[in-house]
Structures are given as structure tokens and as C-alpha cells.
Design an enzyme around this catalytic site. Structure first.
Site, PDB file in Angstrom:
ATOM      1  CB  CYS A  36      -0.953   0.004   1.187  1.00 15.25           C
ATOM      2  SG  CYS A  36      -2.132  -1.354   1.126  1.00 15.25           S
ATOM      3  CG  HIS A  60      -3.185   3.709   2.213  1.00 13.89           C
ATOM      4  ND1 HIS A  60      -3.612   3.330   0.954  1.00 13.89           N
ATOM      5  CD2 HIS A  60      -3.202   2.584   2.977  1.00 13.89           C
ATOM      6  CE1 HIS A  60      -3.856   2.034   0.964  1.00 13.89           C
ATOM      7  NE2 HIS A  60      -3.622   1.562   2.174  1.00 13.89           N
ATOM      8  CG  ASN A  77      -6.455  -0.669   1.241  1.00 15.74           C
ATOM      9  OD1 ASN A  77      -5.804  -0.214   0.304  1.00 15.74           O
ATOM     10  ND2 ASN A  77      -5.914  -1.103   2.353  1.00 15.74           N
TER      11      ASN A  77
HETATM   12  N1  COA Z   1     -18.155  -8.788   9.234  1.00 13.57           N
HETATM   13  C1  COA Z   1     -18.642  -9.052  10.453  1.00 13.57           C
HETATM   14  N2  COA Z   1     -17.870  -9.348  11.512  1.00 13.57           N
HETATM   15  C2  COA Z   1     -16.552  -9.380  11.330  1.00 13.57           C
HETATM   16  C3  COA Z   1     -15.953  -9.113  10.077  1.00 13.57           C
HETATM   17  C4  COA Z   1     -16.814  -8.826   9.003  1.00 13.57           C
HETATM   18  N3  COA Z   1     -16.374  -8.533   7.761  1.00 13.57           N
HETATM   19  N4  COA Z   1     -14.624  -9.215  10.189  1.00 13.57           N
HETATM   20  C5  COA Z   1     -14.370  -9.531  11.474  1.00 13.57           C
HETATM   21  N5  COA Z   1     -15.530  -9.638  12.163  1.00 13.57           N
HETATM   22  C6  COA Z   1     -15.720  -9.945  13.569  1.00 13.57           C
HETATM   23  C7  COA Z   1     -14.602 -10.817  14.112  1.00 13.57           C
HETATM   24  O1  COA Z   1     -14.867 -12.172  13.861  1.00 13.57           O
HETATM   25  C8  COA Z   1     -14.680 -10.499  15.580  1.00 13.57           C
HETATM   26  O2  COA Z   1     -15.744 -11.208  16.165  1.00 13.57           O
HETATM   27  P1  COA Z   1     -15.621 -11.829  17.630  1.00 13.57           P
HETATM   28  O3  COA Z   1     -15.411 -10.634  18.517  1.00 13.57           O
HETATM   29  O4  COA Z   1     -16.901 -12.521  17.792  1.00 13.57           O
HETATM   30  O5  COA Z   1     -14.429 -12.721  17.558  1.00 13.57           O
HETATM   31  C9  COA Z   1     -15.043  -9.011  15.603  1.00 13.57           C
HETATM   32  O6  COA Z   1     -15.644  -8.737  14.324  1.00 13.57           O
HETATM   33  C10 COA Z   1     -13.880  -8.098  15.828  1.00 13.57           C
HETATM   34  O7  COA Z   1     -12.857  -8.478  14.909  1.00 13.57           O
HETATM   35  P2  COA Z   1     -11.508  -7.703  14.837  1.00 13.57           P
HETATM   36  O8  COA Z   1     -10.676  -8.251  13.714  1.00 13.57           O
HETATM   37  O9  COA Z   1     -10.888  -7.644  16.196  1.00 13.57           O
HETATM   38  O10 COA Z   1     -12.067  -6.262  14.450  1.00 13.57           O
HETATM   39  P3  COA Z   1     -11.370  -4.868  14.511  1.00 13.57           P
HETATM   40  O11 COA Z   1     -12.162  -3.966  15.373  1.00 13.57           O
HETATM   41  O12 COA Z   1      -9.894  -4.971  14.739  1.00 13.57           O
HETATM   42  O13 COA Z   1     -11.580  -4.350  13.021  1.00 13.57           O
HETATM   43  C11 COA Z   1     -10.353  -4.117  10.970  1.00 13.57           C
HETATM   44  C12 COA Z   1     -11.007  -5.065  11.957  1.00 13.57           C
HETATM   45  C13 COA Z   1      -9.696  -4.928   9.876  1.00 13.57           C
HETATM   46  C14 COA Z   1     -11.407  -3.226  10.355  1.00 13.57           C
HETATM   47  C15 COA Z   1      -9.309  -3.245  11.700  1.00 13.57           C
HETATM   48  O14 COA Z   1      -8.464  -4.074  12.471  1.00 13.57           O
HETATM   49  C16 COA Z   1      -8.496  -2.427  10.801  1.00 13.57           C
HETATM   50  O15 COA Z   1      -8.984  -1.534  10.160  1.00 13.57           O
HETATM   51  N6  COA Z   1      -7.168  -2.681  10.757  1.00 13.57           N
HETATM   52  C17 COA Z   1      -6.250  -1.977   9.936  1.00 13.57           C
HETATM   53  C18 COA Z   1      -6.473  -2.418   8.558  1.00 13.57           C
HETATM   54  C19 COA Z   1      -5.641  -1.686   7.582  1.00 13.57           C
HETATM   55  O16 COA Z   1      -5.556  -0.494   7.614  1.00 13.57           O
HETATM   56  N7  COA Z   1      -5.062  -2.453   6.677  1.00 13.57           N
HETATM   57  C20 COA Z   1      -4.426  -2.028   5.534  1.00 13.57           C
HETATM   58  C21 COA Z   1      -3.165  -1.385   5.794  1.00 13.57           C
HETATM   59  S1  COA Z   1      -2.525  -1.155   4.211  1.00 13.57           S
END
Ligand code: COA
Length: 323
Positions: free
Chosen positions: A114, A250, A280
Site C-alpha cells: 500500500c 492512504h 482500499n
Molecule cells: N463482518 C462481520 N464481523 C466481522 C468481520 C466482518 N467482515 N470481520 C471480522 N468480524 C468480527 C470478528 O470475527 C470479531 O468477532 P468476535 O469478537 O466474535 O471474535 C469481531 O468482528 C472483531 O474483529 P476484529 O478483527 O478484532 O475487528 P477490529 O475492530 O480490529 O476491526 C479491521 C477489523 C480490519 C477493520 C481493523 O483491524 C483495521 O482496520 N485494521 C487496519 C487495517 C488496515 O488499515 N489495513 C491495511 C493497511 S494497508
């Protein structure tokens, strides 16, 4: 006066097919509410078969050249940032060179996930400053839909396809000497390679390659590293937060984007946001956002624009540009 590069034109390309959260939730165990609340994403574009990295990169590059009033004869270098090249070789950059009818110079692909566009911009700016080239196309083009794991709802809802490009040219005596790429800063920490990666490649047997991400860790590093990169860019130029006209970040997650805007003290209407509509698009996200905000007249000539990105590697960086 040392040679500087001018960001002379921008362009973008998005695949025709739009996929809403609601459509995704018919095949993935997710919901529009979850995706919007955690990421700000409402929809993304997915490429059709013919919308390859080179195809989309060519369209974005042609638009950037037209915006700059330049032609194929002005292009000495093509640097295409991608993690999803069409082929192991030739470089997608050279497919773009052929498609645009560029008969001179050179090109190559650059892999920095990215952060790829910021890395490519930094390299192109360096080539121009060194006097090695006078005109360079810098492209980010990605088809992440082809490397997503549809069984992993934590990642497959986050990405989209598209391409963005800019045309950089060496400044001439006629240019306002405040214009141009003021600085670029690029960084990497290879020890964090396992928090965001693709688990395969063309060179690996029986591994199609899918994106894997430890989202929370990436989130934590993104906020810290990007804030550092922004301060570094301002300090290097003797500038303050209030000097920035536009932040073009980004587009991974609206919460990260909002945190950056708050850190800079920028009102929301000075931060370019496309993540809601593009999701993204990795290396394409910054030039696509720049092209949109230039194209609709928000970013004007003379504006000071801060670009930043972070991605797998980890790799990250910033660029400060006066349009
Ligand atoms: N739909 C519904 N539920 C979902 C899901 C989806 N698409 N993806 C994950 N979940 C659930 C998980 O299973 C988890 O459930 P549980 O609590 O029952 O186990 C819950 O949501 C929380 O998951 P988690 O992965 O801890 O969520 P989060 O709050 O960390 O959010 C992201 C996830 C990916 C949105 C977040 O971590 C993020 O934005 N990270 C940075 C990503 C990024 O910028 N990446 C690119 C860099 S180039």
C-alpha cells in the site's frame, strides 16, 4: 538552482463493476453495518477479466498525461507500483509503455504494497533531481480482488481494484519556484513482515497467494508510523500543520484517516476521502484520491498537499507536494 520535479497531471481509473456491502453480504458472513462502522467502506470496484493491472494503469496514465498537457514523447520513465502484476515479467510498467506508444526510456514495477505509490514517487523524484530523466509516469495499479481469501471476512471486505497515476516533469525556468515535490520520506521495517502479507507468489509451488492480515496490529502501527512520517515531512521543510492545505492519505480505513486529520488539526473538509466508495485499492489509493480531488477542483494550483501511506512490509512514507 537544483532540478525539481513538478507534479504536472493526475489521472485515475476504476473498474465498471461496483460491489456494495449489501451485495458482498450475500456470499460473505458480514453486514453493511459492520463494514461501515469499522472501516467507513460502503462499496468497492472489482475488475472484470480484461481490467488487468496494465489495462487500468494505462488508462490512469493516459489521463495523467492528458491532464498535464503531455504526450508519450515526454515520458522517459514509467514506474508502476503494484502487488498484483499481470505477469512475473515483463513488468506491467512495460505493458503500459507499449500501450501508450512510448518509444523511449525505461520502466519497472515496484513492490511496496500500500506504500507503493509513495515509494514510486520518491524514486521518480530522485531520478528527475539527478537529471537522469525529464518526465516520469508514476502509477499505482492493483487487482486485489484476485488475491483475496473469500473465506476470511476480516480481510475480503476491505479491498477494491483500481489505478491512479501522476505525471512528474522536471521544472523549467517558467515554473513558480515554490511548486513541485518538496520532499519524500520512505521507511520500512522488515521484521513486521508477518502482520500483513500474501501467502504465495508465482515462484511458489501450489500456492495461489492470498492476503493475510492481523488487522489490529496493522491498525496500531499505522497510526503511530504515519503520524511520525507526517511530522518528519513538515520538519524537513520547516513547515507547520497549519501550512498544509490538503491531506491525501492512504485509503484503508476511515478511522485511521480521521485520526491523522485530528493529529494535524485539519478540518474534515481538508482531508480527501475515497475509502467509502473505493475501499482500499493499495498502491492505487493515494493517486486515485489525488486525481479525484484535483479533477473536481477541490485541490487547486499552489495548494500544499501532504500524501502518506503504509502497508505490508511494513513499508510506509510521505510526500509533500505543492501543486
Ligand atoms: N463482518 C462481520 N464481523 C466481522 C468481520 C466482518 N467482515 N470481520 C471480522 N468480524 C468480527 C470478528 O470475527 C470479531 O468477532 P468476535 O469478537 O466474535 O471474535 C469481531 O468482528 C472483531 O474483529 P476484529 O478483527 O478484532 O475487528 P477490529 O475492530 O480490529 O476491526 C479491521 C477489523 C480490519 C477493520 C481493523 O483491524 C483495521 O482496520 N485494521 C487496519 C487495517 C488496515 O488499515 N489495513 C491495511 C493497511 S494497508
Amino acid at each position: 538552482m537544483p532540478i525539481r520535479s513538478i507534479l504536472a497531471g493526475c489521472g485515475g481509473y476504476l473498474p465498471e463493476r461496483i460491489v456494495t456491502n449489501e451485495e458482498l453480504s450475500r456470499t460473505v458472513d458480514t453486514s453493511d453495518a459492520w463494514i461501515q462502522e469499522r472501516t467507513g467502506i460502503r462499496q468497492r470496484h472489482f475488475a472484470a477479466k480484461h481490467e488487468t493491472t496494465a489495462f487500468m494503469g494505462t488508462a490512469a496514465a493516459a489521463a495523467a498525461l492528458a491532464d498535464a498537457g503531455a504526450t508519450a514523447a515526454d515520458v522517459d520513465a514509467i514506474i508502476l507500483a503494484t502487488s498484483t502484476p499481470d505477469q512475473a515479467f515483463p513488468a506491467s510498467a512495460l505493458r503500459v509503455q507499449a500501450a501508450l506508444g512510448v518509444k523511449q526510456g525505461f520502466g519497472f514495477d515496484l513492490s511496496a504494497a500500500c506504500a507503493g505509490f509513495i515509494y514510486a514517487l520518491s524514486v521518480a523524484d530522485g531520478l528527475i533531481r539527478a537529471g537522469q530523466v525529464r518526465g516520469a509516469l508514476v502509477i499505482g495499479s492493483e487487482v486485489y480482488s484476485r488475491i483475496l481469501n473469500w473465506q476470511d471476512r476480516g480481510t475480503c471486505v476491505l479491498f477494491g481494484d483500481g489505478a491512479g497515476a501522476v505525471f512528474l516533469r522536471a521544472a523549467t525556468a517558467a515554473d513558480d519556484d515554490r511548486r513541485g515535490v518538496l520532499s519524500t520520506h520512505i521507511h520500512a521495517q522488515g521484521t513486521l513482515g508477518d502482520i500483513l502479507y500474501v501467502d504465495g507468489a508465482v515462484g511458489q509451488p501450489d500456492k495461489p497467494g492470498h492476503l493475510v492480515m492481523h488487522g489490529r496490529e496493522v491498525f496500531r502501527h499505522a497510526v503511530t508510523r504515519l503520524a511520525e512520517a507526517v511530522e518528519e515531512a513538515l520538519a524537513a521543510n520547516g513547515l507547520r500543520h497549519t501550512d498544509i492545505d490538503w491531506l491525501v492519505p492512504h485509503q484503508a480505513n476511515s478511522r485511521i484517516i480521521e485520526a491523522m486529520g485530528r493529529k494535524l488539526g485539519l478540518p474534515a473538509d481538508r482531508v480527501v476521502v475515497t475509502v467509502d466508495r473505493h475501499a482500499n485499492t493499495s498502491a492505487a489509493s493515494v493517486p486515485l484520491a489525488l486525481a479525484e480531488a484535483r479533477g473536481d477542483g477541490r485541490i487547486k494550483p499552489g495548494d500544499l498537499v501532504l500524501l502518506e501511506a503504509l502497508g505490508g512490509g511494513l513499508a510506509w512514507g510521505s510526500a509533500l507536494v505543492r501543486l
